[in-house]
Write a protein that holds these residues in place. Structure first.
Motif, PDB file in Angstrom:
ATOM      1  N   TRP A 175      10.811  -2.550  -0.860  1.00  0.00           N
ATOM      2  CA  TRP A 175      10.359  -3.787  -1.494  1.00  0.00           C
ATOM      3  C   TRP A 175      10.429  -3.719  -3.014  1.00  0.00           C
ATOM      4  CZ3 TRP A 175       6.289  -3.533  -4.857  1.00  0.00           C
ATOM      5  CH2 TRP A 175       5.407  -2.453  -4.739  1.00  0.00           C
ATOM      6  N   VAL A 176      10.368  -2.527  -3.575  1.00  0.00           N
ATOM      7  CA  VAL A 176      10.402  -2.390  -5.032  1.00  0.00           C
ATOM      8  C   VAL A 176      11.698  -2.971  -5.595  1.00  0.00           C
ATOM      9  CG1 VAL A 176      10.353  -0.752  -6.955  1.00  0.00           C
ATOM     10  CG2 VAL A 176       8.903  -0.363  -4.946  1.00  0.00           C
ATOM     11  N   GLU A 177      12.802  -2.847  -4.845  1.00  0.00           N
ATOM     12  CA  GLU A 177      14.098  -3.345  -5.319  1.00  0.00           C
ATOM     13  C   GLU A 177      14.098  -4.858  -5.502  1.00  0.00           C
ATOM     14  OE1 GLU A 177      16.823  -1.556  -6.304  1.00  0.00           O
ATOM     15  OE2 GLU A 177      15.353   0.069  -6.152  1.00  0.00           O
ATOM     16  N   TYR A 178      13.220  -5.556  -4.781  1.00  0.00           N
ATOM     17  CA  TYR A 178      13.172  -7.014  -4.909  1.00  0.00           C
ATOM     18  C   TYR A 178      12.611  -7.443  -6.268  1.00  0.00           C
ATOM     19  CZ  TYR A 178      14.150  -7.423   0.093  1.00  0.00           C
ATOM     20  OH  TYR A 178      14.747  -7.365   1.335  1.00  0.00           O
ATOM     21  N   LEU A 179      11.987  -6.512  -6.980  1.00  0.00           N
ATOM     22  CA  LEU A 179      11.433  -6.834  -8.300  1.00  0.00           C
ATOM     23  C   LEU A 179      12.498  -6.797  -9.394  1.00  0.00           C
ATOM     24  CD1 LEU A 179       8.109  -4.747  -8.225  1.00  0.00           C
ATOM     25  CD2 LEU A 179       8.558  -7.036  -7.288  1.00  0.00           C
ATOM     26  N   MET A 202      -2.546  -1.879  -8.287  1.00  0.00           N
ATOM     27  CA  MET A 202      -2.205  -0.881  -9.296  1.00  0.00           C
ATOM     28  C   MET A 202      -0.762  -0.410  -9.108  1.00  0.00           C
ATOM     29  SD  MET A 202      -4.427   2.375 -10.574  1.00  0.00           S
ATOM     30  CE  MET A 202      -4.646   3.035  -8.914  1.00  0.00           C
ATOM     31  N   THR A 203      -0.348  -0.198  -7.868  1.00  0.00           N
ATOM     32  CA  THR A 203       1.033   0.175  -7.584  1.00  0.00           C
ATOM     33  C   THR A 203       1.996  -0.905  -8.038  1.00  0.00           C
ATOM     34  OG1 THR A 203       0.376   1.526  -5.686  1.00  0.00           O
ATOM     35  CG2 THR A 203       2.647   0.761  -5.734  1.00  0.00           C
ATOM     36  N   LEU A 204       1.642  -2.157  -7.784  1.00  0.00           N
ATOM     37  CA  LEU A 204       2.512  -3.262  -8.195  1.00  0.00           C
ATOM     38  C   LEU A 204       2.646  -3.334  -9.709  1.00  0.00           C
ATOM     39  CD1 LEU A 204       4.107  -5.670  -6.948  1.00  0.00           C
ATOM     40  CD2 LEU A 204       2.155  -7.092  -7.544  1.00  0.00           C
ATOM     41  N   TYR A 205       1.547  -3.145 -10.450  1.00  0.00           N
ATOM     42  CA  TYR A 205       1.622  -3.117 -11.908  1.00  0.00           C
ATOM     43  C   TYR A 205       2.593  -2.024 -12.377  1.00  0.00           C
ATOM     44  CZ  TYR A 205      -2.566  -6.108 -12.625  1.00  0.00           C
ATOM     45  OH  TYR A 205      -3.457  -7.147 -12.680  1.00  0.00           O
ATOM     46  N   HIS A 206       2.475  -0.844 -11.796  1.00  0.00           N
ATOM     47  CA  HIS A 206       3.354   0.264 -12.183  1.00  0.00           C
ATOM     48  C   HIS A 206       4.822  -0.096 -11.982  1.00  0.00           C
ATOM     49  CE1 HIS A 206       0.893   3.691 -13.316  1.00  0.00           C
ATOM     50  NE2 HIS A 206       0.041   3.413 -12.350  1.00  0.00           N
ATOM     51  N   HIS A 207       5.147  -0.635 -10.816  1.00  0.00           N
ATOM     52  CA  HIS A 207       6.537  -0.967 -10.526  1.00  0.00           C
ATOM     53  C   HIS A 207       7.012  -2.163 -11.354  1.00  0.00           C
ATOM     54  CE1 HIS A 207       7.186   2.066  -7.580  1.00  0.00           C
ATOM     55  NE2 HIS A 207       6.223   1.633  -6.764  1.00  0.00           N
ATOM     56  N   THR A 220       0.823  -1.203   0.000  1.00  0.00           N
ATOM     57  CA  THR A 220       0.000   0.000   0.000  1.00  0.00           C
ATOM     58  C   THR A 220       0.861   1.258   0.000  1.00  0.00           C
ATOM     59  OG1 THR A 220      -0.173   0.117   2.418  1.00  0.00           O
ATOM     60  CG2 THR A 220      -1.826  -1.213   1.249  1.00  0.00           C
ATOM     61  N   ILE A 221       2.168   1.117   0.218  1.00  0.00           N
ATOM     62  CA  ILE A 221       3.089   2.255   0.191  1.00  0.00           C
ATOM     63  C   ILE A 221       4.337   1.875  -0.587  1.00  0.00           C
ATOM     64  CG2 ILE A 221       2.268   3.232   2.375  1.00  0.00           C
ATOM     65  CD1 ILE A 221       4.656   1.909   3.749  1.00  0.00           C
ATOM     66  N   ASP A 222       4.969   2.871  -1.207  1.00  0.00           N
ATOM     67  CA  ASP A 222       6.253   2.618  -1.855  1.00  0.00           C
ATOM     68  C   ASP A 222       7.308   2.405  -0.774  1.00  0.00           C
ATOM     69  OD1 ASP A 222       5.441   2.751  -4.498  1.00  0.00           O
ATOM     70  OD2 ASP A 222       5.702   4.923  -4.601  1.00  0.00           O
ATOM     71  N   GLU A 262       8.106  -0.576 -14.532  1.00  0.00           N
ATOM     72  CA  GLU A 262       9.336   0.192 -14.315  1.00  0.00           C
ATOM     73  C   GLU A 262      10.555  -0.706 -14.180  1.00  0.00           C
ATOM     74  OE1 GLU A 262       7.288   3.926 -11.870  1.00  0.00           O
ATOM     75  OE2 GLU A 262       8.490   2.414 -10.813  1.00  0.00           O
ATOM     76  N   MET A 263      10.385  -1.856 -13.560  1.00  0.00           N
ATOM     77  CA  MET A 263      11.516  -2.753 -13.303  1.00  0.00           C
ATOM     78  C   MET A 263      11.729  -3.776 -14.417  1.00  0.00           C
ATOM     79  SD  MET A 263      12.645  -1.502 -10.526  1.00  0.00           S
ATOM     80  CE  MET A 263      13.611  -2.570  -9.477  1.00  0.00           C
ATOM     81  N   GLY A 264      10.944  -3.700 -15.478  1.00  0.00           N
ATOM     82  CA  GLY A 264      11.153  -4.581 -16.614  1.00  0.00           C
ATOM     83  C   GLY A 264      10.656  -5.998 -16.428  1.00  0.00           C
ATOM     84  N   VAL A 265       9.702  -6.187 -15.514  1.00  0.00           N
ATOM     85  CA  VAL A 265       9.120  -7.523 -15.311  1.00  0.00           C
ATOM     86  C   VAL A 265       8.304  -7.897 -16.553  1.00  0.00           C
ATOM     87  CG1 VAL A 265       7.539  -8.881 -13.883  1.00  0.00           C
ATOM     88  CG2 VAL A 265       9.046  -7.178 -12.817  1.00  0.00           C
ATOM     89  N   SER A 266       8.393  -9.135 -16.966  1.00  0.00           N
ATOM     90  CA  SER A 266       7.697  -9.573 -18.185  1.00  0.00           C
ATOM     91  C   SER A 266       6.232  -9.888 -17.937  1.00  0.00           C
ATOM     92  CB  SER A 266       8.385 -10.812 -18.768  1.00  0.00           C
ATOM     93  OG  SER A 266       9.719 -10.523 -19.141  1.00  0.00           O
TER      94      SER A 266
END
Length: 270
Positions: A53-57, A88-93, A48-50, A96-100
């Motif tokens: 954890w984003v780096e783990y993607l 929605m936040t997870l989709y955005h990240h 629910t917040i940035d 951004e992180m190039g997940v397929s």
């Protein structure tokens, strides 16, 4: 070796999938969850917040998104924050992180209003959610379609059947919601193989698919799941309907649909 990130990895379904993929030796598996787990590969994350954890993607091939409020009784506040906004936040990240690919855990509560119908339940049938939880899953499916269309993210939404966390997930008349509940049964083996099929499927930009075991007489269409991602259900169970469960279904239908509609017809101005 594909890197797979599982959200909700400390939960009921998430831990089953995490352990299965890790033990296979075929994947580099990393887990994220809002609560701690007794495994060094499962890390704390609040979607629910940035945050960190984003780096783990980074370098992830696929995210299997199982995190969120799983309760049909979820409040609107929780469904919006933990399901809609977080996804929605997870989709955005992910973009951004190039997940397929994102494999999203959707729900059959999208068709909650069709419980007492007879039509086959396919991905093309208009949804009829009856609660905030079902609405949140519908939102996440449509948001996934947007990211697939506008950002090239591959999104597979699996409307996951009932994998119980009680009774060793054995099917039978102990399951709630009578025929509807029993025919939604999904064995552990079929859950895991369905998830792996979604991870490995080729040339899928966007899909909404049912994921149940091959339960005789059920209304859910799993032929699309077979044709699109190659899922082959190995298990199945016919619903055990008793006189008591039939009576419960009749009363549920009466108080959910018949009586409210009769009241509306008599007092339309209300």
């Amino acid at each position: 070796m594909k890197k797979i990130v599982i959200t909700g990895a400390a939960g009921h379904l998430g831990r089953k999938l995490f352990d299965s993929l890790e033990h296979s030796g075929e994947y580099d598996v990393l887990g994220l969850d809002i609560k701690p787990a007794d495994h060094p590969g499962i890390h704390i994350a609040d979607f629910t917040i940035d945050g960190d954890w984003v780096e783990y993607l980074k370098n992830a091939d696929t995210i299997v998104h199982l995190a969120g409020d799983r309760e049909p009784s979820a409040t609107w506040a929780s469904a919006i924050s933990n399901n809609m906004d977080a996804t929605m936040t997870l989709y955005h990240h992910a973009v951004e992180m190039g997940v397929s690919r994102v494999v999203f855990a959707s729900s059959n509560w999208l068709h909650g209003g069709r419980r007492f119908g007879k039509e086959p339940l396919t991905s093309k049938l208009s949804p009829v959610p009856v609660n905030a939880y079902g609405m949140s899953k519908l939102f996440c499916e449509r948001t996934g379609a947007y990211f697939a269309d506008r950002h090239g993210l591959s999104v597979i939404c699996l409307r996951i059947g009932w994998t119980q966390w009680t009774h060793d997930n054995a099917p039978g008349e102990h399951m709630a919601m009578g025929r509807w509940g029993q025919e939604m049964w999904l064995s552990d083996r079929d859950f895991l193989s369905g998830m792996q099929a979604a991870i490995e499927a080729n040339s899928v930009q966007f899909a909404i698919l049912n994921l149940m075991s091959n339960n005789p007489g059920m209304r859910w269409d799993i032929s699309e799941t077979r044709d699109i991602i190659g899922f082959q259900a190995k298990d199945g169970s016919r619903a055990q309907i008793t006189a008591a469960s039939r009576l419960k279904a009749i009363l549920k239908r009466m108080f959910t649909f018949s009586i409210p509609r009769a009241f509306e017809n008599k007092f339309p101005e209300w």
